[in-house]
Enzyme design. Structure first.
Site, PDB file in Angstrom:
ATOM      1  N   ASP A 130      35.349  44.126  30.679  1.00 15.24           N
ATOM      2  CA  ASP A 130      35.957  43.268  31.702  1.00 15.24           C
ATOM      3  C   ASP A 130      37.458  43.525  31.725  1.00 15.24           C
ATOM      4  O   ASP A 130      38.042  43.949  30.726  1.00 15.24           O
ATOM      5  CB  ASP A 130      35.731  41.782  31.368  1.00 15.24           C
ATOM      6  N   ARG A 181      33.707  48.913  38.018  1.00 19.20           N
ATOM      7  CA  ARG A 181      33.344  47.693  38.744  1.00 19.20           C
ATOM      8  C   ARG A 181      34.590  47.262  39.516  1.00 19.20           C
ATOM      9  O   ARG A 181      35.664  47.138  38.925  1.00 19.20           O
ATOM     10  CB  ARG A 181      32.943  46.578  37.783  1.00 19.20           C
TER      11      ARG A 181
END
Ligand SMILES: Cc1cc2nc3c(=O)[nH]c(=O)nc-3n(C[C@H](O)[C@H](O)[C@H](O)COP(=O)(O)OP(=O)(O)OC[C@H]3O[C@@H](n4cnc5c(N)ncnc54)[C@H](O)[C@@H]3O)c2cc1C
Length: 318
Positions: A130, A181
């Site tokens: 992340d 992402r």
């Protein structure tokens, strides 16, 4: 304004103590968090898989500053990897580097994350890093690049469309053939590093999505924004990019209708499933994204509280 307040509160330890000790708050948090235990995450993953949705499991936690806690967090992720493999789930994991020791020292981080990557590689499971606040962007990308140069290939990273630097970062990641992402970005950032206006963030999102779809390696288009999703679908159709070449990603409990609809239309969708006790900052960021969520939470808390029961609204009485 409310967004700024909530993002500010997400980092306040006093607010964290108040909210996490408030009766019924954790029940209300369940809308966005699968539960506190590994098995809660695994159960949610199983249920989502049954609905045709892939999963990324996230053991909640960030800003860990001691080695013991960072090692313990990595141990939980190892258990998650084992359970994914045992149950043959269509799932991978997302981790936050500040939970794994990024603020301690790089050698420790490398060793701690290395344990996760070894176990994941043995089970053929992908690990996504992340992206956190902009103070960590360069360090996270440098660390990612280091692992890549060591031959790690079961890893991917996240790029936030609100940062000015993101186009250059995406071009460098595309060169590596690394998996990205793309999200808009969830942290409070100053105008010196990030577009302050939503319109500009959205424009950049579309620009970056197009680069990733044409040149990237199996990009993840992470958004609940129907305009971004439409732009992605239209662009893929126009360029003849197959639905197997990318996936949409959404958060647990957010736009479940849209998740289902995309699956029905033949798109790949992965749901990010957070679990764990450290749900407070994650929850605050979700509230900041949509002020109506504050009302939703307040209503849920009220419904389950003695006051709600007194008002005849508690425990399924309506
Ligand atoms: C799979 C996934 C992984 C992510 N990983 C990261 C990461 O690593 N780093 C990072 O900074 N950010 C991450 N994010 C968060 C992201 O940056 C955004 O903050 C978040 O997705 C909201 O942006 P949006 O694209 O949905 O668009 P927005 O413009 O914020 O929202 C568009 C519409 O989506 C709906 N919506 C959006 N958020 C919510 C919500 N919380 N509850 C209910 N409805 C909502 C609303 O209808 C809203 O009008 C991730 C998001 C997803 C989906």
């Amino acid at each position: 304004m409310l967004r700024e307040i909530l993002l500010h509160l997400s980092q306040s330890s006093t607010a964290r103590t108040l909210v996490t000790h408030a009766p019924f708050a954790s029940t209300a948090a369940r809308r966005f968090v699968a539960g506190e235990r590994v098995e809660d995450g695994i159960r949610a993953a199983r249920e989502l898989n049954q609905q045709g949705l892939a999963v990324s499991l996230d053991y909640l936690g960030e800003s860990v500053r001691n080695r013991e806690a960072a090692r313990a967090a990595a141990d939980v992720v190892l258990r998650v990897l084992d359970r994914i493999a045992e149950e043959k789930l269509d799932a991978n994991v997302s981790i936050k580097l500040t939970q794994m020791g990024q603020d301690i020292d790089e050698a420790f981080l490398h060793e701690n994350v290395g344990r996760i990557l070894d176990r994941a590689a043995a089970a053929d499971i992908f690990v996504r890093f992340d992206m956190e606040g902009s103070a960590y962007t360069q360090r996270t990308l440098d660390f990612f690049r280091r692992l890549w140069s060591e031959g790690r290939r079961n890893i991917g990273v996240v790029i936030q469309a609100y940062l000015y630097r993101s186009e250059a970062d995406i071009r460098a990641l595309v060169e590596l053939h690394a998996r990205v992402r793309l999200c808009k970005g969830a942290y409070q950032e100053p105008p010196s590093v990030a577009f302050p206006e939503k319109r500009r963030v959205d424009e950049n999102y579309v620009r970056l999505m197009r680069i990733l779809l044409t040149e990237g390696n199996y990009p993840a288009i992470a958004t609940h924004d129907e305009a971004m999703i439409r732009a992605t679908r239209d662009f893929a159709a126009e360029k003849g990019i197959p639905t197997s070449a990318f996936e949409f990603q959404m958060l647990y409990g957010v736009r479940r209708d849209l998740q289902q609809q995309l699956v029905k239309n033949g798109y790949r969708v992965r749901v990010y499933v957070p679990f764990g006790e450290a749900w407070y900052p994650y929850l605050m960021r979700r509230l900041a994204e949509r002020p109506a969520n504050v009302l939703f939470m307040a209503n849920a808390v009220l419904r389950e509280s003695p006051l709600g029961a007194l008002l005849g609204r508690g425990n399924g009485r309506r």
